[in-house]
Design an enzyme around this catalytic site. Structure first.
Site, PDB file in Angstrom:
ATOM      1  N   TYR A 294     -11.141   1.018   6.606  1.00 58.46           N
ATOM      2  CA  TYR A 294     -11.014   1.510   8.047  1.00 58.46           C
ATOM      3  C   TYR A 294      -9.735   1.268   8.526  1.00 58.46           C
ATOM      4  CZ  TYR A 294      -9.147  -3.421   7.408  1.00 58.46           C
ATOM      5  OH  TYR A 294      -8.648  -4.516   6.947  1.00 58.46           O
TER       6      TYR A 294
ATOM      7  N   GLN B 276      -5.875  -3.362  -3.195  1.00 53.93           N
ATOM      8  CA  GLN B 276      -5.284  -2.027  -1.360  1.00 53.93           C
ATOM      9  C   GLN B 276      -4.520  -1.121  -1.791  1.00 53.93           C
ATOM     10  OE1 GLN B 276      -2.955  -3.025   1.768  1.00 53.93           O
ATOM     11  NE2 GLN B 276      -0.980  -3.448   0.121  1.00 53.93           N
TER      12      GLN B 276
ATOM     13  N   ARG C  44       2.178   2.910  -8.183  1.00 52.92           N
ATOM     14  CA  ARG C  44       1.003   3.182  -6.409  1.00 52.92           C
ATOM     15  C   ARG C  44       0.773   3.868  -5.809  1.00 52.92           C
ATOM     16  NH1 ARG C  44       3.691  -2.778  -4.651  1.00 52.92           N
ATOM     17  NH2 ARG C  44       1.730  -1.818  -3.145  1.00 52.92           N
TER      18      ARG C  44
ATOM     19  N   LYS D 183      -1.089   0.036  14.581  1.00 53.62           N
ATOM     20  CA  LYS D 183      -0.831  -1.334  15.951  1.00 53.62           C
ATOM     21  C   LYS D 183      -0.170  -0.186  17.094  1.00 53.62           C
ATOM     22  CE  LYS D 183       0.675  -3.319  10.674  1.00 53.62           C
ATOM     23  NZ  LYS D 183       1.405  -3.437  10.126  1.00 53.62           N
TER      24      LYS D 183
HETATM   25  O1  76R Z   1       3.472  -2.916  -0.149  1.00 48.91           O
HETATM   26  C1  76R Z   1       3.283  -3.971  -1.037  1.00 48.91           C
HETATM   27  O2  76R Z   1       2.016  -4.868  -1.015  1.00 48.91           O
HETATM   28  C2  76R Z   1       4.066  -5.440  -0.197  1.00 48.91           C
HETATM   29  C3  76R Z   1       3.385  -6.005   1.007  1.00 48.91           C
HETATM   30  C4  76R Z   1       2.325  -5.620   2.086  1.00 48.91           C
HETATM   31  C5  76R Z   1       3.184  -4.328   2.633  1.00 48.91           C
HETATM   32  C6  76R Z   1       4.731  -3.144   3.335  1.00 48.91           C
HETATM   33  C7  76R Z   1       0.747  -5.788   1.813  1.00 48.91           C
HETATM   34  C8  76R Z   1       0.245  -6.050   0.909  1.00 48.91           C
HETATM   35  N1  76R Z   1       0.801  -4.678   2.661  1.00 48.91           N
HETATM   36  C9  76R Z   1       1.901  -3.925   3.728  1.00 48.91           C
HETATM   37  C10 76R Z   1       1.577  -3.029   4.965  1.00 48.91           C
HETATM   38 MN1  76R Z   1      -1.020  -4.998   3.555  1.00 48.91          MN
HETATM   39  N2  76R Z   1      -3.262  -4.357   4.050  1.00 48.91           N
HETATM   40  C11 76R Z   1      -3.959  -4.180   5.381  1.00 48.91           C
HETATM   41  C12 76R Z   1      -4.851  -4.695   5.907  1.00 48.91           C
HETATM   42  O3  76R Z   1      -7.521  -6.323   8.428  1.00 48.91           O
HETATM   43  C13 76R Z   1      -6.979  -6.638   8.134  1.00 48.91           C
HETATM   44  O4  76R Z   1      -6.187  -7.265   9.131  1.00 48.91           O
HETATM   45  C14 76R Z   1      -5.225  -5.206   7.990  1.00 48.91           C
HETATM   46  C15 76R Z   1      -5.987  -4.329   7.157  1.00 48.91           C
HETATM   47  C16 76R Z   1      -5.270  -5.163   4.853  1.00 48.91           C
HETATM   48  C17 76R Z   1      -6.368  -6.207   4.604  1.00 48.91           C
HETATM   49  C18 76R Z   1      -3.908  -5.331   3.360  1.00 48.91           C
HETATM   50  C19 76R Z   1      -4.392  -5.713   2.568  1.00 48.91           C
HETATM   51  N3  76R Z   1      -0.875  -3.302   5.266  1.00 48.91           N
HETATM   52  C20 76R Z   1       0.592  -3.017   5.275  1.00 48.91           C
HETATM   53  C21 76R Z   1       0.561  -1.769   6.491  1.00 48.91           C
HETATM   54  C22 76R Z   1       1.432  -1.014   7.198  1.00 48.91           C
HETATM   55  C23 76R Z   1       1.796  -1.521   7.472  1.00 48.91           C
HETATM   56  C24 76R Z   1       3.440  -0.830   8.367  1.00 48.91           C
HETATM   57  O5  76R Z   1       3.657  -0.145   7.615  1.00 48.91           O
HETATM   58  O6  76R Z   1       3.493  -1.192   9.420  1.00 48.91           O
HETATM   59  C25 76R Z   1      -0.713  -1.863   6.951  1.00 48.91           C
HETATM   60  C26 76R Z   1      -1.159  -1.250   7.920  1.00 48.91           C
HETATM   61  C27 76R Z   1      -1.061  -3.500   6.049  1.00 48.91           C
HETATM   62  C28 76R Z   1      -2.442  -3.634   6.271  1.00 48.91           C
HETATM   63  N4  76R Z   1      -1.776  -6.027   2.070  1.00 48.91           N
HETATM   64  C29 76R Z   1      -0.794  -7.057   1.186  1.00 48.91           C
HETATM   65  C30 76R Z   1      -3.478  -6.242   2.019  1.00 48.91           C
HETATM   66  C31 76R Z   1      -2.449  -7.008   0.366  1.00 48.91           C
HETATM   67  C32 76R Z   1      -4.342  -7.391  -0.379  1.00 48.91           C
HETATM   68  C33 76R Z   1      -1.917  -6.491  -0.129  1.00 48.91           C
HETATM   69  C34 76R Z   1      -0.887  -7.988  -1.434  1.00 48.91           C
HETATM   70  C35 76R Z   1      -0.512  -7.120  -2.429  1.00 48.91           C
HETATM   71  C36 76R Z   1      -0.873  -7.718  -3.550  1.00 48.91           C
HETATM   72  O7  76R Z   1       0.127  -8.048  -3.130  1.00 48.91           O
HETATM   73  O8  76R Z   1      -0.797  -6.733  -3.954  1.00 48.91           O
END
Ligand code: 76R
Length: 248
Positions: free
Chosen positions: A144, A184, A130, A148
């Site tokens: 995009y 993602q 990953r 936060k």
């Molecule tokens: O790492 C992992 O997959 C575990 C859970 C997870 C984390 C820690 C996860 C899952 N994300 C994580 C972190 Mn996400 N993500 C976004 C966006 O448009 C929006 O509202 C936000 C943009 C999308 C569309 C998305 C999709 N994610 C983050 C972080 C870092 C946060 C921090 O450290 O504070 C951001 C900025 C972010 C934003 N996220 C998932 C997804 C999807 C589809 C998953 C599921 C992935 C999977 O289980 O395969």
């Protein structure tokens, strides 16, 4: 001070958005266009060799709308390699017909909000896959940048670790419903570029971007804390599709 989330970092990332100088391209002679295309194909070939050797990965997509005509998303081990690549590309004849319109520098990131404990994560093959992924060749890309919020009432960085974990769990649960439909890649960019993260999504059905991003807007972490930059959406390009796109 609140506890900072621990992050794991993988390959560095450069999103290089270009517009075509269509007037210049149209005015160029056929020979000039052919030479420029040859150079482009050479680069596409080099990048896929690098990917096959697992030294990096590159995704090439057209962009729909006026923000750009295409994007190269490169993942490489170091910022030096990314820099060398952009400079080498900029020296080509083909690049003379392109106009840089936007770029984003970041690094593939996983955070520890939902991580299981135990073992050196950098020795874990699933985690490494990953952090250093082969970018999907899905039909569509969506990129995009986002932040936060750090407002008095809604300051992500002043919440406790437990509060942030609970919200990230809910975020992850929504995301998981899109498993198999949207992939993602989260890249961290604090200290590297203008926003805190670059979000890159890949899907065969572009409508799934809209559904996922919309659903997340109702989830607390996005609803209260998400701030978003410009959205870029596009279609997969290979050498043939690039040629068709550039045919005069
Ligand atoms: O790492 C992992 O997959 C575990 C859970 C997870 C984390 C820690 C996860 C899952 N994300 C994580 C972190 Mn996400 N993500 C976004 C966006 O448009 C929006 O509202 C936000 C943009 C999308 C569309 C998305 C999709 N994610 C983050 C972080 C870092 C946060 C921090 O450290 O504070 C951001 C900025 C972010 C934003 N996220 C998932 C997804 C999807 C589809 C998953 C599921 C992935 C999977 O289980 O395969």
């Amino acid at each position: 001070m609140s506890e900072a989330a621990l992050t794991l970092e993988g390959w560095y990332s450069l999103h290089d958005f270009r517009a075509m100088d269509w007037n210049g391209w149209r005015r160029a002679s056929e020979d000039e266009r052919a030479a420029a295309l040859d150079e482009l194909y050479t680069f596409l070939q080099q990048w896929s060799t690098t990917e096959a050797d697992r030294q990096g990965s590159t995704a090439v997509y057209s962009i729909v709308g006026q923000k750009a005509d295409f994007v190269f998303m490169h993942l490489r081990e170091t910022l030096e390699e990314l820099n060398d690549m952009e400079n080498a590309f900029n020296k080509t004849l083909f690049a003379q017909f392109t106009i840089p319109v936007y770029s984003y520098v970041s690094v593939v990131e996983l955070s520890n909000y939902l991580a299981g404990s135990g073992g050196d994560p950098y020795e874990n093959p699933e985690i490494m896959a990953r952090l250093k992924p082969a970018l999907p060749k899905a039909n569509h890309i969506c990129f995009y940048p986002m932040n936060k919020k750090r407002d008095l009432q809604d300051n992500w960085y002043m919440l406790s670790m437990d509060e942030r974990k609970a919200m990230m769990r809910s975020h992850g649960m929504i995301g998981r419903q899109y498993a198999g439909k949207v992939k993602q890649i989260i890249c961290g960019s604090v200290g590297l570029d203008d926003w805190e993260w670059g979000v890159t999504l890949f899907a065969d059905d572009a409508l799934q971007f809209k559904k996922l991003v919309y659903e997340m807007r109702f989830d607390e972490v996005s609803a209260r804390f998400g701030e978003f930059g410009s959205f870029y959406v596009g279609n997969l390009l290979d050498a043939d599709k690039f040629q068709a796109m550039l045919a005069i």
